[in-house]
Design an enzyme around this catalytic site. Structure first.
Site, PDB file in Angstrom:
ATOM      1  N   ASN A  11      87.654 -37.710 -52.320  1.00 44.80           N
ATOM      2  CA  ASN A  11      88.215 -37.009 -51.212  1.00 44.80           C
ATOM      3  C   ASN A  11      89.035 -35.840 -51.917  1.00 44.80           C
ATOM      4  OD1 ASN A  11      89.955 -36.382 -49.191  1.00 44.80           O
ATOM      5  ND2 ASN A  11      91.236 -38.146 -49.287  1.00 44.80           N
ATOM      6  N   LYS A  13      90.615 -33.557 -50.389  1.00 48.59           N
ATOM      7  CA  LYS A  13      91.404 -32.898 -49.247  1.00 48.59           C
ATOM      8  C   LYS A  13      91.428 -31.475 -49.403  1.00 48.59           C
ATOM      9  CE  LYS A  13      93.968 -37.064 -51.000  1.00 48.59           C
ATOM     10  NZ  LYS A  13      95.367 -37.544 -51.555  1.00 48.59           N
ATOM     11  N   HIS A  96      92.735 -41.094 -42.338  1.00 48.69           N
ATOM     12  CA  HIS A  96      93.612 -41.064 -43.552  1.00 48.69           C
ATOM     13  C   HIS A  96      95.218 -41.085 -43.385  1.00 48.69           C
ATOM     14  CE1 HIS A  96      95.374 -39.602 -47.498  1.00 48.69           C
ATOM     15  NE2 HIS A  96      94.055 -39.972 -47.923  1.00 48.69           N
ATOM     16  N   GLU A  98      97.551 -39.242 -44.672  1.00 49.06           N
ATOM     17  CA  GLU A  98      97.694 -37.751 -44.530  1.00 49.06           C
ATOM     18  C   GLU A  98      97.751 -37.324 -43.146  1.00 49.06           C
ATOM     19  OE1 GLU A  98      96.015 -36.296 -47.820  1.00 49.06           O
ATOM     20  OE2 GLU A  98      97.082 -37.375 -49.207  1.00 49.06           O
ATOM     21  N   GLU A 168      94.152 -48.117 -48.845  1.00 48.08           N
ATOM     22  CA  GLU A 168      94.732 -47.272 -49.246  1.00 48.08           C
ATOM     23  C   GLU A 168      96.315 -47.350 -49.071  1.00 48.08           C
ATOM     24  OE1 GLU A 168      92.435 -43.691 -50.373  1.00 48.08           O
ATOM     25  OE2 GLU A 168      93.405 -43.237 -48.616  1.00 48.08           O
ATOM     26  N   GLY A 174      98.474 -40.423 -54.437  1.00 42.59           N
ATOM     27  CA  GLY A 174      98.696 -39.174 -55.278  1.00 42.59           C
ATOM     28  C   GLY A 174     100.141 -39.449 -55.977  1.00 42.59           C
ATOM     29  N   SER A 214      95.391 -43.609 -56.365  1.00 45.11           N
ATOM     30  CA  SER A 214      95.570 -43.474 -57.997  1.00 45.11           C
ATOM     31  C   SER A 214      94.501 -43.923 -58.887  1.00 45.11           C
ATOM     32  CB  SER A 214      96.909 -43.756 -58.265  1.00 45.11           C
ATOM     33  OG  SER A 214      97.970 -42.867 -57.698  1.00 45.11           O
TER      34      SER A 214
HETATM   35  P1  PGA Z   1      94.660 -40.197 -54.964  1.00 41.94           P
HETATM   36  O1  PGA Z   1      94.525 -40.207 -53.628  1.00 41.94           O
HETATM   37  O2  PGA Z   1      93.265 -40.744 -55.696  1.00 41.94           O
HETATM   38  O3  PGA Z   1      95.006 -38.819 -55.178  1.00 41.94           O
HETATM   39  O4  PGA Z   1      95.956 -41.122 -54.942  1.00 41.94           O
HETATM   40  C1  PGA Z   1      93.743 -41.090 -52.663  1.00 41.94           C
HETATM   41  C2  PGA Z   1      93.480 -40.843 -51.280  1.00 41.94           C
HETATM   42  O5  PGA Z   1      94.269 -40.102 -50.625  1.00 41.94           O
HETATM   43  O6  PGA Z   1      92.308 -40.867 -50.716  1.00 41.94           O
END
Ligand code: PGA
Length: 252
Positions: A11, A13, A96, A98, A168, A174, A214
């Protein structure tokens, strides 16, 4: 026991220009073009989907990170499912955390997007997960159950079996602080049970459920060892070619 093919999805982003996406493709193609036994996906910004599809090896699928539920219409700034499929896009991340947090995505819009994507033959990667307050209150199972039930409303058994759910936990995204593999497996097993309740055991045995938060080449193996975890949705760890390759090889 149903065999489920593991699926690793990057992903990106809001990262990478078209030139950078091309560079990424050039760096991973040789290493991954003959890789089998794991489905490889890169979910990228809309602006690089076409160039990524052209430059990536056919063994790696391309996904978007959002989609609108309407066929077309007066929705300034939005992208319809058939605009994605025309480019050879096969997956789309939906809901997601976010997007739920910053762009007013709700269980209802997530569901409408899931249904519209399925109609067009796009495979949704539906994100569910609790925040830290909810986890500490002991609400994790209830949160992911509610999100899963809402997302799948109106999906047939066959459609449900074909899609991907990404568990998630928001506190792990993150932050460099991943869930333990055992904890992630427990929540994912619960999500699978919800699918069994909604449909049947066979459907629950077919649906693929990823962990996200992560994940990196160093810990992917721990998650993949768990019986209910079918892969990972990876943000930061998917941006560098060497790291993406490391994740894929980490599946075994
Ligand atoms: P990350 O993000 O691997 O940077 O923790 C995962 C995601 O938001 O899909």
């Amino acid at each position: 026991m149903q065999h489920r093919k593991p699926i690793i999805a990057g992903n990106w982003k809001m990262h990478k220009t078209a030139a950078e996406a091309k560079e990424f493709a050039a760096s991973v193609n040789q290493e991954l073009k003959n890789k089998t036994g794991v489905e490889m996906v890169v979910c990228a910004p809309f602006t690089v989907l076409a160039v990524l599809r052209e430059s990536l090896s056919d063994s790696i699928a391309v996904g978007a990170q959002n989609v609108h539920f309407a066929e077309e219409g007066a929705y300034t700034g939005e992208i319809a499912p058939r605009m994605l499929t025309e480019l050879g896009v096969r997956y789309v991340i939906i809901g997601h955390s976010e997007r739920r947090a910053y762009f007013n995505e709700t269980d209802e819009t997530v569901n409408r997007k899931v249904v519209a994507s399925l109609v067009h033959g796009l495979t949704p990667i539906v994100c569910v997960g609790e925040d830290l307050t909810q986890r500490e209150a002991g609400d994790t199972f209830a949160i992911v159950e509610g999100q899963t039930r809402a997302a799948l409303t109106g999906a047939t058994k066959e459609q449900a079996a074909s899609l991907v759910i990404a568990y998630e936990p928001i506190w792990a995204i993150g932050t460099g602080k991943s869930s333990t593999a055992e904890d992630a497996n427990e929540v994912i097993r619960h999500i699978r049970q919800v699918v069994a309740d909604l449909y049947d055991q066979a459907t629950a045995g077919q649906i693929r459920i990823q962990y996200g938060g992560s994940v990196k080449p160093e810990n992917i193996g721990d998650f993949m060892e768990q019986p209910d975890i079918d892969g990972a949705l990876v943000g930061g760890g998917s941006l560098q070619p060497a790291s993406y390759i490391g994740l894929i090889h980490g599946v075994k």
